[in-house]
Motif scaffolding. Structure first.
Motif, PDB file in Angstrom:
ATOM      1  N   MET A  99       0.834  -1.189   0.000  1.00 45.97           N
ATOM      2  CA  MET A  99       0.000   0.000   0.000  1.00 45.97           C
ATOM      3  C   MET A  99       0.878   1.251   0.000  1.00 45.97           C
ATOM      4  N   ALA A 100       0.330   2.351  -0.551  1.00 44.69           N
ATOM      5  CA  ALA A 100       1.074   3.614  -0.599  1.00 44.69           C
ATOM      6  C   ALA A 100       1.268   4.141   0.816  1.00 44.69           C
ATOM      7  N   ILE A 101       2.495   4.585   1.110  1.00 49.20           N
ATOM      8  CA  ILE A 101       2.780   5.134   2.441  1.00 49.20           C
ATOM      9  C   ILE A 101       3.108   6.609   2.320  1.00 49.20           C
ATOM     10  N   TYR A 102       2.930   7.315   3.418  1.00 46.12           N
ATOM     11  CA  TYR A 102       3.258   8.743   3.435  1.00 46.12           C
ATOM     12  C   TYR A 102       4.509   8.968   4.275  1.00 46.12           C
ATOM     13  N   HIS A 103       5.506   9.578   3.648  1.00 47.68           N
ATOM     14  CA  HIS A 103       6.689  10.023   4.395  1.00 47.68           C
ATOM     15  C   HIS A 103       7.188  11.310   3.762  1.00 47.68           C
ATOM     16  N   PHE A 104       7.379  12.328   4.570  1.00 44.33           N
ATOM     17  CA  PHE A 104       7.868  13.629   4.101  1.00 44.33           C
ATOM     18  C   PHE A 104       8.659  14.265   5.239  1.00 44.33           C
ATOM     19  N   SER A 105       9.956  14.422   5.034  1.00 46.21           N
ATOM     20  CA  SER A 105      10.788  15.051   6.059  1.00 46.21           C
ATOM     21  C   SER A 105      11.707  16.072   5.399  1.00 46.21           C
ATOM     22  N   ALA A 106      12.144  17.039   6.170  1.00 43.68           N
ATOM     23  CA  ALA A 106      13.023  18.081   5.642  1.00 43.68           C
ATOM     24  C   ALA A 106      14.152  18.343   6.634  1.00 43.68           C
ATOM     25  N   GLN A 107      15.323  18.688   6.107  1.00 45.70           N
ATOM     26  CA  GLN A 107      16.452  19.028   6.964  1.00 45.70           C
ATOM     27  C   GLN A 107      17.325  20.069   6.272  1.00 45.70           C
ATOM     28  N   ILE A 108      18.186  20.732   7.048  1.00 41.60           N
ATOM     29  CA  ILE A 108      19.147  21.696   6.515  1.00 41.60           C
ATOM     30  C   ILE A 108      20.526  21.045   6.511  1.00 41.60           C
ATOM     31  N   ILE A 109      21.194  21.082   5.364  1.00 39.57           N
ATOM     32  CA  ILE A 109      22.585  20.619   5.267  1.00 39.57           C
ATOM     33  C   ILE A 109      23.470  21.819   5.584  1.00 39.57           C
TER      34      ILE A 109
ATOM     35  N   ARG B 211      15.789   3.613  -5.670  1.00 33.77           N
ATOM     36  CA  ARG B 211      14.935   2.422  -5.780  1.00 33.77           C
ATOM     37  C   ARG B 211      15.720   1.176  -5.366  1.00 33.77           C
ATOM     38  N   ASP B 212      16.643   1.331  -4.412  1.00 34.06           N
ATOM     39  CA  ASP B 212      17.405   0.172  -3.922  1.00 34.06           C
ATOM     40  C   ASP B 212      16.459  -0.877  -3.353  1.00 34.06           C
ATOM     41  N   ASP B 213      15.406  -0.418  -2.696  1.00 38.01           N
ATOM     42  CA  ASP B 213      14.389  -1.308  -2.128  1.00 38.01           C
ATOM     43  C   ASP B 213      13.103  -1.065  -2.904  1.00 38.01           C
ATOM     44  N   GLU B 214      12.618  -2.082  -3.625  1.00 35.87           N
ATOM     45  CA  GLU B 214      11.413  -1.922  -4.450  1.00 35.87           C
ATOM     46  C   GLU B 214      10.199  -1.524  -3.629  1.00 35.87           C
ATOM     47  N   ASP B 215      10.190  -1.900  -2.351  1.00 37.18           N
ATOM     48  CA  ASP B 215       9.057  -1.565  -1.494  1.00 37.18           C
ATOM     49  C   ASP B 215       9.190  -0.176  -0.869  1.00 37.18           C
ATOM     50  N   ASN B 216      10.312   0.495  -1.126  1.00 36.52           N
ATOM     51  CA  ASN B 216      10.516   1.809  -0.510  1.00 36.52           C
ATOM     52  C   ASN B 216      11.133   2.803  -1.503  1.00 36.52           C
ATOM     53  N   PRO B 217      10.473   3.050  -2.637  1.00 36.11           N
ATOM     54  CA  PRO B 217      11.003   4.060  -3.557  1.00 36.11           C
ATOM     55  C   PRO B 217      10.836   5.452  -2.929  1.00 36.11           C
ATOM     56  N   HIS B 218      11.868   6.258  -2.980  1.00 41.51           N
ATOM     57  CA  HIS B 218      11.782   7.589  -2.378  1.00 41.51           C
ATOM     58  C   HIS B 218      12.681   8.562  -3.125  1.00 41.51           C
ATOM     59  N   ALA B 219      12.424   9.839  -2.934  1.00 37.97           N
ATOM     60  CA  ALA B 219      13.178  10.884  -3.636  1.00 37.97           C
ATOM     61  C   ALA B 219      13.836  11.817  -2.638  1.00 37.97           C
TER      62      ALA B 219
ATOM     63  N   ILE C  93      11.133  12.349   0.381  1.00 38.28           N
ATOM     64  CA  ILE C  93       9.727  12.019   0.137  1.00 38.28           C
ATOM     65  C   ILE C  93       9.590  10.569  -0.309  1.00 38.28           C
ATOM     66  N   ALA C  94       8.666   9.838   0.299  1.00 42.32           N
ATOM     67  CA  ALA C  94       8.350   8.473  -0.145  1.00 42.32           C
ATOM     68  C   ALA C  94       7.428   8.548  -1.356  1.00 42.32           C
ATOM     69  N   LEU C  95       7.757   7.772  -2.397  1.00 40.35           N
ATOM     70  CA  LEU C  95       6.955   7.756  -3.622  1.00 40.35           C
ATOM     71  C   LEU C  95       5.977   6.582  -3.594  1.00 40.35           C
ATOM     72  N   PRO C  96       4.766   6.758  -4.145  1.00 40.47           N
ATOM     73  CA  PRO C  96       3.799   5.638  -4.177  1.00 40.47           C
ATOM     74  C   PRO C  96       4.345   4.498  -5.029  1.00 40.47           C
ATOM     75  N   LYS C  97       4.507   3.339  -4.431  1.00 36.63           N
ATOM     76  CA  LYS C  97       5.082   2.204  -5.167  1.00 36.63           C
ATOM     77  C   LYS C  97       4.087   1.632  -6.170  1.00 36.63           C
ATOM     78  N   GLU C  98       2.803   2.035  -6.062  1.00 33.40           N
ATOM     79  CA  GLU C  98       1.788   1.571  -7.012  1.00 33.40           C
ATOM     80  C   GLU C  98       1.989   2.186  -8.399  1.00 33.40           C
ATOM     81  N   LEU C  99       2.720   3.301  -8.466  1.00 33.87           N
ATOM     82  CA  LEU C  99       2.975   3.966  -9.746  1.00 33.87           C
ATOM     83  C   LEU C  99       4.201   3.361 -10.427  1.00 33.87           C
ATOM     84  N   SER C 100       4.239   3.469 -11.755  1.00 33.38           N
ATOM     85  CA  SER C 100       5.408   3.000 -12.503  1.00 33.38           C
ATOM     86  C   SER C 100       6.571   3.957 -12.271  1.00 33.38           C
ATOM     87  N   HIS C 101       7.775   3.549 -12.692  1.00 34.36           N
ATOM     88  CA  HIS C 101       8.946   4.408 -12.518  1.00 34.36           C
ATOM     89  C   HIS C 101       8.765   5.747 -13.220  1.00 34.36           C
TER      90      HIS C 101
END
Length: 665
Positions: A1-11, A125-133, A89-97
């Motif tokens: 199922m699609a998960i929600y993850h959104f975090s921000a930080q300062i480098i 996309r190292d983990d197919e179940d956890n695509p993120h940007a 940001i976590a991307l919905p894994k239900e969508l294509s690349h």
């Protein structure tokens, strides 16, 4: 199922971080940190999908990842400088690349780049179940001339007189403000909410039922436990089969959450079934059958939303058929055009052969026909030249057909033509059958849509048992009535009598205020006309008084025709304008000024009247539309009752005729 993850930080350099190193880790590229003269490279099993988005006025070199972040390191000189902002940001894994990439591109462009910053995006996309940007953003925008802009500005503290406040050393006090509000918590919350909206729209476009929310589980009313972020170290260990404490926590929470989801799904299905039963009790048996047939077509619940989606699919299907028909017509026309050109070429080739034979058959040995033979030869050569020109023309025209139909020779063209003639009837019939199917399905969906709307109207009408005409109201009116109950009912049904009373009261008050505004406008126009008449009256009165108050001029009236004419014209005009003034309700200058003064006092109330009108009109249109709709429903009910009475009378009359003739039915 699609998960929600959104975090921000300062480098930040103050944390010992480097923008170049961060970009190298996220992009998986080999980058050189010019500040430390070190090469930064982090090997990844799956190469990230990367892109750099920049404002149109940014310099071209920002597309070079190595130079971009080295330039950032150069412009930020302080030992504790903030180098970049990163959003994960976590991307919905239900969508294509490709769909994931387009989604994150659209979000970053609109929310960050269009507002001035450069965005360096890396999709992992190292983990197919956890695509993120990972989105790395510059802290500074670019000026229109392509140079770095400021990220802060000094705002001096001022006293009550607007003077700068000085410190003990006599220097102005100031506060440093960031030029953007990106560091504020409300901005982060806005980004989080926007991401959920973008992602959900993308899922909806692909007809995927999963949805995400930026709200916490508690805020959503869910009992699920949030999972925790593994981090790249724990993630690699888990991938190798080594269980970690953080991984165990997530597994326990996921197991619990699965039970919660199952219970939640059961509750939703039960609630949906209950709502369906409540709605279907207001459908007729025929309508229930129609809805059952529609569900077979849709292979889903025949809700209005699903029917609308299917309508859109049928429309697109129809468009494709129109394109197919257009293509068949185009191919027919193109083949016919090519055939015509080949016929013309064949005709002119025959003319050339005929002319060439004429030249061959000339007997040059007969001296008596020398002149005739020359004329024959010249005419034949002219015909050959003309025919060759025509052949060249038609050959050039055939270039279009060769390119579009894909042939090189006449033989290949004839093969294409024959194949098209064989296939065309089948294609036309297939399109015709498909259109009939679409028409049939659309007809069924329209009946299902009407069944839903009828049930909706009847269900709403059941809340008003004392108003039988409500069962005859339109679906549009019913929706508006629901809106009225939602806005003004506070969870209760608003009586129709209350709506009527409100509408009549507001209408009366609005008309009263509009009359006042109109009266003021009319008075203003009247006074403007009266002022013009008054000025002309006073002008001619002054001419009359000039003659009557001056003995010399008065005597001149007896000897001067022009003076007498001027005096008499002044009297006539004065009396005319006096009558005009009388019609406008003005007797003279004093009266006019008195009325103007009174008008000025009244005119000051116009803004107040207009404000009151606007206040009364707010929501009036909705209420009035409901009442008009119910009146129309009453007329429909009366019309239906009269029709039933006529049908009953007709049946009785027909029965009496049969009985009078002894006909046993």
């Amino acid at each position: 199922m699609a998960i929600y993850h959104f975090s921000a930080q300062i480098i930040s350099r103050g944390k010992g971080q480097s923008a170049v190193a961060a970009a190298a880790y996220r992009s998986g590229e080999n980058l050189n940190d010019q500040r430390t003269n070190q090469t930064k490279f982090y090997k990844r099993e799956v190469q990230p999908d990367t892109m750099i988005l920049a404002p149109s006025h940014a310099p071209e070199w920002v597309q070079d990842r190595n130079r971009l972040w080295n330039e950032v390191e150069k412009i930020e000189k302080h030992a504790k400088s903030q180098l970049a902002r990163e959003v994960n940001i976590a991307l919905p894994k239900e969508l294509s690349h490709d769909q994931q990439k387009e989604l994150i591109r659209e979000y970053a462009q609109r929310e960050f780049v269009d507002k001035g910053m450069v965005a360096d995006i890396s999709i992992h996309r190292d983990d197919e179940d956890n695509p993120h940007a990972h989105i790395m953003l510059t802290m500074r925008p670019f000026n229109e001339d392509g140079t770095w802009g400021n990220k802060k500005k000094k705002v001096y503290e001022l006293d009550q007189n607007g003077e700068k406040i000085l410190d003990k050393k006599g220097k102005p006090k100031y506060k440093t403000h960031f030029l953007t509000d990106w560091d504020q918590k409300k901005t982060l919350e806005k980004w989080r909410e926007k991401w959920a909206n973008y992602a959900n729209k993308a899922l909806e476009r692909e007809r995927i039922e999963e949805r995400i929310s930026h709200l916490s589980n508690e805020a959503q009313g869910l009992e699920q436990l949030p999972t925790i972020h593994l981090g790249h170290v724990a993630h690699k260990m888990e991938k190798r089969g080594v269980q970690t404490d953080r991984g165990n926590i997530n597994r326990e929470r996921q197991e619990y959450n699965n039970l919660v989801v199952e219970l939640e799904t059961y509750r939703k299905e039960k609630q949906a079934l209950k709502e369906k039963e409540n709605t279907q009790q207001f459908n007729t048996p025929v309508e229930r059958t129609v809805l059952q047939n529609a569900s077979k077509i849709l292979k889903n619940e025949p809700s209005l939303e699903n029917i609308k989606k299917r309508y859109n699919q049928l429309d697109k299907w129809d468009e494709r058929l129109n394109k197919n028909d257009s293509y068949i017509r185009w191919k027919n026309e193109t083949i016919q055009g090519a055939s015509e050109h080949f016929k013309r070429i064949d005709l002119f080739n025959k003319e050339i052969q005929t002319a060439e034979k004429q030249i061959e058959n000339i007997n040059w040995l007969n001296p008596l026909k020398l002149k005739e033979n020359r004329i024959t030869k010249e005419r034949a050569e002219q015909e050959i030249s003309k025919a060759k020109g025509e052949i060249k023309f038609h050959n050039e025209k055939l270039n279009y057909h060769r390119e579009k139909l894909g042939f090189n020779s006449e033989k290949e063209f004839n093969q294409i033509k024959t194949q098209h003639e064989i296939e065309q009837p089948g294609l036309i019939q297939k399109n015709r059958n498909t259109r009939q199917y679409i028409h049939s399905e659309r007809d069924m969906l329209q009946k299902a849509e009407m069944a839903h709307k009828n049930a909706f109207v009847r269900q709403l009408a059941s809340l008003y048992p004392e108003r039988p005409e409500m069962r005859h109201m339109s679906f549009k009116t019913a929706l508006k009535l629901v809106d009225v109950n939602s806005k003004y009912g506070k969870g209760k049904v608003v009586p129709i009598e209350t709506i009527e009373k409100t509408v009549n009261s507001r209408k009366t008050e609005i008309q009263k205020l509009q009359k006042e505004v109109y009266r003021v406008d009319q008075t203003k126009e009247r006074l403007q006309r009266a002022e013009s008449y008054l000025k002309n009256f006073e002008k001619h009165q002054a001419i009359i008084e000039k003659y009557e108050n001056n003995p010399l001029l008065k005597g001149k009236l007896l000897v001067s025709k022009s003076a007498k004419q001027e005096y008499e014209n002044a009297i006539t005009n004065r009396n005319t304008y006096k009558n005009y003034m009388k019609k406008e309700g003005i007797s003279g200058r004093a009266d006019f000024e008195k009325q103007v003064k009174a008008f000025n006092e009244i005119e000051t109330k116009i803004p107040e009247y207009q404000t009151q009108i606007q206040s009364l009109e707010k929501g009036f249109g909705l209420l009035n539309a409901v009442i008009d709709g119910i009146k129309q429903a009453g007329q429909e009910m009366t019309k239906e009752q009269k029709q039933k009475e006529q049908d009953i009378k007709g049946k009785r009359k027909k029965k009496n005729i049969h009985q009078s003739y002894g006909i046993d039915r």
